[in-house]
Every structure is written in C-alpha cells, then in structure tokens.
Scaffold this active site. Structure first.
Site, short mmCIF file in Angstrom:
data_model
loop_
_atom_site.label_atom_id
_atom_site.label_comp_id
_atom_site.label_asym_id
_atom_site.label_seq_id
_atom_site.Cartn_x
_atom_site.Cartn_y
_atom_site.Cartn_z
N TRP A 133 -5.14 55.48 -4.83
CA TRP A 133 -6.56 55.21 -4.99
C TRP A 133 -7.16 54.74 -3.67
O TRP A 133 -6.54 54.00 -2.90
CB TRP A 133 -6.79 54.15 -6.06
CG TRP A 133 -6.22 54.47 -7.40
CD1 TRP A 133 -5.18 53.83 -8.02
CD2 TRP A 133 -6.64 55.49 -8.29
NE1 TRP A 133 -4.92 54.39 -9.24
CE2 TRP A 133 -5.81 55.42 -9.44
CE3 TRP A 133 -7.63 56.47 -8.25
CZ2 TRP A 133 -5.94 56.28 -10.53
CZ3 TRP A 133 -7.76 57.33 -9.33
CH2 TRP A 133 -6.93 57.24 -10.46
N GLU A 170 -14.81 62.42 -34.42
CA GLU A 170 -15.04 61.37 -33.44
C GLU A 170 -14.61 60.00 -33.97
O GLU A 170 -14.10 59.16 -33.22
CB GLU A 170 -16.51 61.33 -33.02
CG GLU A 170 -16.95 62.55 -32.24
CD GLU A 170 -16.16 62.74 -30.96
OE1 GLU A 170 -16.02 61.76 -30.19
OE2 GLU A 170 -15.66 63.85 -30.73
N TRP A 174 -11.58 55.87 -20.46
CA TRP A 174 -11.34 55.88 -19.02
C TRP A 174 -10.00 56.54 -18.68
O TRP A 174 -9.91 57.32 -17.73
CB TRP A 174 -11.40 54.46 -18.47
CG TRP A 174 -12.81 54.12 -18.06
CD1 TRP A 174 -13.74 53.46 -18.81
CD2 TRP A 174 -13.44 54.48 -16.84
NE1 TRP A 174 -14.92 53.39 -18.12
CE2 TRP A 174 -14.77 53.99 -16.91
CE3 TRP A 174 -13.03 55.15 -15.70
CZ2 TRP A 174 -15.68 54.18 -15.86
CZ3 TRP A 174 -13.93 55.33 -14.65
CH2 TRP A 174 -15.24 54.85 -14.74
N TRP A 200 -10.97 59.87 -33.36
CA TRP A 200 -10.65 59.56 -31.97
C TRP A 200 -10.72 58.05 -31.74
O TRP A 200 -9.87 57.48 -31.04
CB TRP A 200 -11.63 60.27 -31.02
CG TRP A 200 -11.16 61.60 -30.54
CD1 TRP A 200 -11.60 62.83 -30.91
CD2 TRP A 200 -10.15 61.85 -29.54
NE1 TRP A 200 -10.93 63.82 -30.23
CE2 TRP A 200 -10.04 63.25 -29.38
CE3 TRP A 200 -9.32 61.01 -28.77
CZ2 TRP A 200 -9.14 63.83 -28.49
CZ3 TRP A 200 -8.43 61.59 -27.88
CH2 TRP A 200 -8.34 62.98 -27.74
N ASN A 226 -22.32 59.36 -24.58
CA ASN A 226 -20.89 59.60 -24.47
C ASN A 226 -20.53 60.72 -23.49
O ASN A 226 -19.57 60.61 -22.72
CB ASN A 226 -20.29 59.92 -25.84
CG ASN A 226 -18.78 59.99 -25.79
OD1 ASN A 226 -18.11 59.02 -25.43
ND2 ASN A 226 -18.22 61.15 -26.12
N TRP A 259 -9.55 53.86 -11.66
CA TRP A 259 -10.29 53.89 -12.92
C TRP A 259 -10.49 52.51 -13.51
O TRP A 259 -11.46 52.27 -14.24
CB TRP A 259 -9.58 54.79 -13.93
CG TRP A 259 -8.16 54.37 -14.25
CD1 TRP A 259 -7.03 54.75 -13.59
CD2 TRP A 259 -7.73 53.50 -15.30
NE1 TRP A 259 -5.91 54.17 -14.16
CE2 TRP A 259 -6.31 53.40 -15.21
CE3 TRP A 259 -8.39 52.80 -16.31
CZ2 TRP A 259 -5.56 52.62 -16.09
CZ3 TRP A 259 -7.63 52.02 -17.19
CH2 TRP A 259 -6.24 51.94 -17.07
#
Length: 472
Positions: free
Chosen positions: A311, A279, A387, A282, A346, A364
């Site tokens: 959208w 993590e 996102w 990441w 998370n 988003w």
C-alpha cells in the site's frame, strides 16, 4: 420478579426477542449503557450516535406507554460495563438480564465479562438471537464450516427460510410499572455533536418512521429495485440501512415485507423484490463471517496473502479522496454526499472504495475507518465486508484484476449528470458529456481540480501489486 432488558443495537419494541423474553418472566426495566470512549475507539460517527440517541428518545416514550421505564448508565468504555450493570441489578433487585447477541469480538468479550459478573451475584444472564435472519453459526457447509462463498450460502439460507418461516414477535403487553422512573435522556452524548438538520430530516427517528419507510418501499419502489437501484439520482433504494444497523427495524420485518410484496417468493416472482431479498442475504453473509472469523473485527484481511499488498503512504491523496477533491467527478460527488448526509448510495460505495484501494493503492482500512467515522448506517460487518469486497481482500471478493473505471461507472449510472450536478455545483453548467470528465480548460474555469491519478496507469500499478503477492 424484576427483569432487565439491556438495549444495544436493537432499539425497537416489535420483533425483539430479548424484550419478549424479559416480559414473559417478570416486570421489565430497560437499560441503555452509553460508552462514548468505546464509540470513539470503534470510529462510530457522530451522526450515528445522534441517530441512536434520537431513537432512544422515541423508544423511551413508547416503552413508557406500556409501563417499562428506560434507564441510562454512562461508562467510558466496555471494561466498566460488567461492574456497572451488576451494581444496577443489585440496586434494582434484578433477577434476570436479557439482551440480543452482538457478534463483533469486542462485543462478545464484553458480554462474556458481564455474564461472569452477573453469575457472581446470582443474576441470570440470557442472550437471544435478534440481529439476523438466521443465527450465525447455524448456516454451514457440508464440512461444518462457515460459508466463504456467497452463492451457496444464500441457497442454503433460502432453503432454511422456506422450511421454517420467521415468526414475528409482537411488543409486550402493558405492565404495572416498577417503583423507579425512567431517566432523563440528554440532547447529545459527551464528545458527539448533534447531527445537522439535513441529516436529521433525512433520517427521522423511531419505529413508526422506520415502519412507514419500509411500507412505502414495499408498496411501490421495490418493484423497480432491480432496474433502478444502481442509479444514484433515482429514489431506487430502500434507505432503510440506518434503521437496520441500529436495530430500529429487524431483518425479519424487512424480509416479511419483501415476501408480502412478492407473494411469498424468496428468489422468483417479482424481480425487484427478489433482488432486494438477495441484498438482505448479503447483509447476513457478512454478519455470519464476522461471527465466524474474529480477525475481521480486528480489520485483518480475509485473504492472508493480501496482507503483503504494498500500500502507498500517500496522505495528500487520501485527504483529497476524503474531501471529494480527487478530480474524478463521480468519486468527488459521492464523497461529498457522504460528508453532507452521513450516507452514500451503495453503487458509489463500491466505486469510491475501489478507487481508493486500486487506483490510489491506499490501504482499504483507511477508507473503512473514514466511512465508519461518517456513516449514519455504519455497521462493522457490512462496512468491513463491502471494503474487503472492493479491495479484493475478502471472502468472495471481486477479483483483483477487476477494477471499476469510475468514468465508465459515471456515464453508465448517471448518464445525464443529474447526481453530479447536485453535488458538484461548480460543474453544473457543463453538458451531459463533459461533466463526467471535464477538459483542462473547463476544470480551470470552474476551479475544479485536475485528476490526482491517471486511471489507466494506476490500474496497471494495482494489477502488478496484487499479481506479485507471495503465496501463503
């Protein structure tokens, strides 16, 4: 010689390359530049700004203990930073300015302008690497490009970290203070209300608090991290993200604690520690992408074809999502957690982001902005990366046809409804099955809204919207 440490998102004494370099070269003064107008432009949450300020109070005390005064300048936005810092250097006879690099495009433009202003008055300007494990731009593919896929990127990072372990930097030794004193710090910055007592209690300020939390995690919780990190009712995560985002804790300190708990192993040994290290990588991955692709700082999609997603303009649905009133219990509980604590688990960040971008088919970027406006750990690289992953617009993102079912996620990761009952008290009386998706009668009795969208139909709508995009 007088040197200046310009503090930004590196509010710590330990493992701070810019501070160490400033202390090696002269008598150090620390400076923080408050820029409320810029923070508003960046959607920085009041809770996060309050967290910065509380950490500044702690850091000012700690620096003062070794003879380093912390000064405060206030400008509206970063256009005024070059002149302000140049004037400060003239006034205090500063010969060198040291800072740690920040990688977002506005920050890089600011630093370039500061470098020019300081050069004009003969002041040395040096940027250091202190915000990531490996400097962005140094982890490249065989073609010399930034990785856009996580797995080979992480493999290369691990190889580098094995062969060249990160060296910890101790805080500088005490110095004879300069002639000037530290500035008084305010209780709040202009336009940013103090955080609630609940948020302040959950996120205590200072390096000592961050160190205690890291130690407690590494000494026990980390062992179960792989198995418990996805369950929001369990204390299975580190809760260190605000400290990493503000630089109260360095990524190197986090990695070294994990390695110590895992007998030096990066990707084997204890599953919990290896998963947490993954993590951390990441987090690095998103920082490196932000540095390599300035368009990400401008909230553009990594996949250019997804700029054509149709959208929906649905302000009522957006508001229901923002306020935790969608009628989908796990989504509403997560959004209420965000509003109350300035933080969200998370797993639930992925669930709520995918619900907005896929089930509601709302841009988003509106969700990204809402998160930044409320997160105490708001970080552009991590927030944008998360996102874009959920919305299937980013590098190595989830395929567009993979859409989380929030009800399945709820039943899997909160099977007894413990998290739901904490944040949806109106549903607390329901049994462990009904609470995930109450019946119309149960909703009416509890005053809980009907779901604003049909999950199955909205999934098909998202698949059609993404599946029909023109090639770019």
């Amino acid at each position: 010689m007088n040197t200046l440490l310009w503090l930004r998102t590196d509010l710590r004494m330990h493992d701070n390359p810019a501070l160490a370099a400033a202390a090696e070269n002269g008598t150090v003064t620390a400076l923080f530049i408050a820029s409320p107008g810029q923070w508003r432009q960046h959607d920085d949450a009041p809770a996060k700004v309050d967290f910065w300020l509380r950490n500044l109070h702690e850091l000012q005390r700690d620096l003062g203990g070794i003879g380093i005064p912390l000064k405060l300048l206030t400008v509206d936005d970063w256009r005024h930073a070059p002149d302000a810092i140049a004037a400060f250097c003239k006034q205090h006879d500063i010969a060198q300015v040291h800072a740690n690099t920040e990688w977002a495009i506005n920050e890089r433009r600011r630093d370039a302008a500061v470098g020019i202003a300081l050069a004009e008055i003969g002041v040395d300007w040096t940027l250091h690497h202190g915000a990531s494990l490996l400097r962005p731009g140094t982890v490249l593919t065989g073609k010399g490009e930034c990785y856009r896929v996580y797995t080979p990127y992480a493999r290369t990072c691990r190889e580098r970290l094995r062969t060249a372990p990160l060296r910890a930097l101790p805080p500088p030794k005490a110095q004879t203070p300069p002639a000037w004193k530290a500035d008084p710090l305010p209780d709040a910055f202009d336009g940013f209300a103090p955080a609630t007592e609940a948020i302040r209690a959950l996120w205590p300020a200072g390096e000592a608090a961050a160190s205690d939390r890291l130690e407690a995690f590494a000494d026990g919780v980390i062992d179960a991290y792989k198995d418990e990190r996805d369950f929001p009712s369990l204390p299975g995560t580190s809760c260190l993200s605000p400290y990493l985002a503000a630089g109260v804790l360095s990524p190197g300190q986090a990695l070294r604690a994990a390695l110590a708990a895992n007998h030096g192993e990066l990707d084997s040994g204890k599953a919990g520690a290896a998963t947490w290290i993954n993590e951390l990588l990441w987090r690095e991955f998103y920082q490196h992408l932000l540095a390599a692709y300035p368009s990400l700082s401008m909230h553009l999609p990594m996949k250019p074809e997804t700029a054509a997603v149709p959208w929906r303009d649905a302000p009522t649905d957006l508001q229901a999502w923002q306020q935790g009133q969608t009628g989908i219990p796990i989504v509403d509980a997560a959004m209420r957690q965000l509003l109350a604590l300035g933080w969200m688990h998370n797993r639930l960040r992925m669930v709520t982001a995918m619900f907005l971008s896929k089930n509601l088919l709302i841009d988003w970027r509106l969700g990204e902005a809402w998160f930044m406006q409320h997160l105490v750990d708001g970080d552009l690289a991590a927030n944008n990366g998360g996102w874009q992953w959920s919305a299937s617009t980013g590098a190595d993102a989830v395929p567009y046809f993979r859409v989380f079912n929030p009800l399945s996620q709820s039943r899997r990761f909160d099977p007894r409804g413990v998290f739901l009952r904490e944040w949806l008290p109106e549903l607390a009386h329901l049994d462990d099955q009904a609470i995930h998706d109450p019946s119309p009668m149960e909703r009416a009795a509890a005053g809980y809204p009907t779901a604003i969208v049909d999950l199955a139909q909205s999934r098909l709508r998202a698949l059609e919207a993404f599946g029909n995009l023109p090639a770019v």
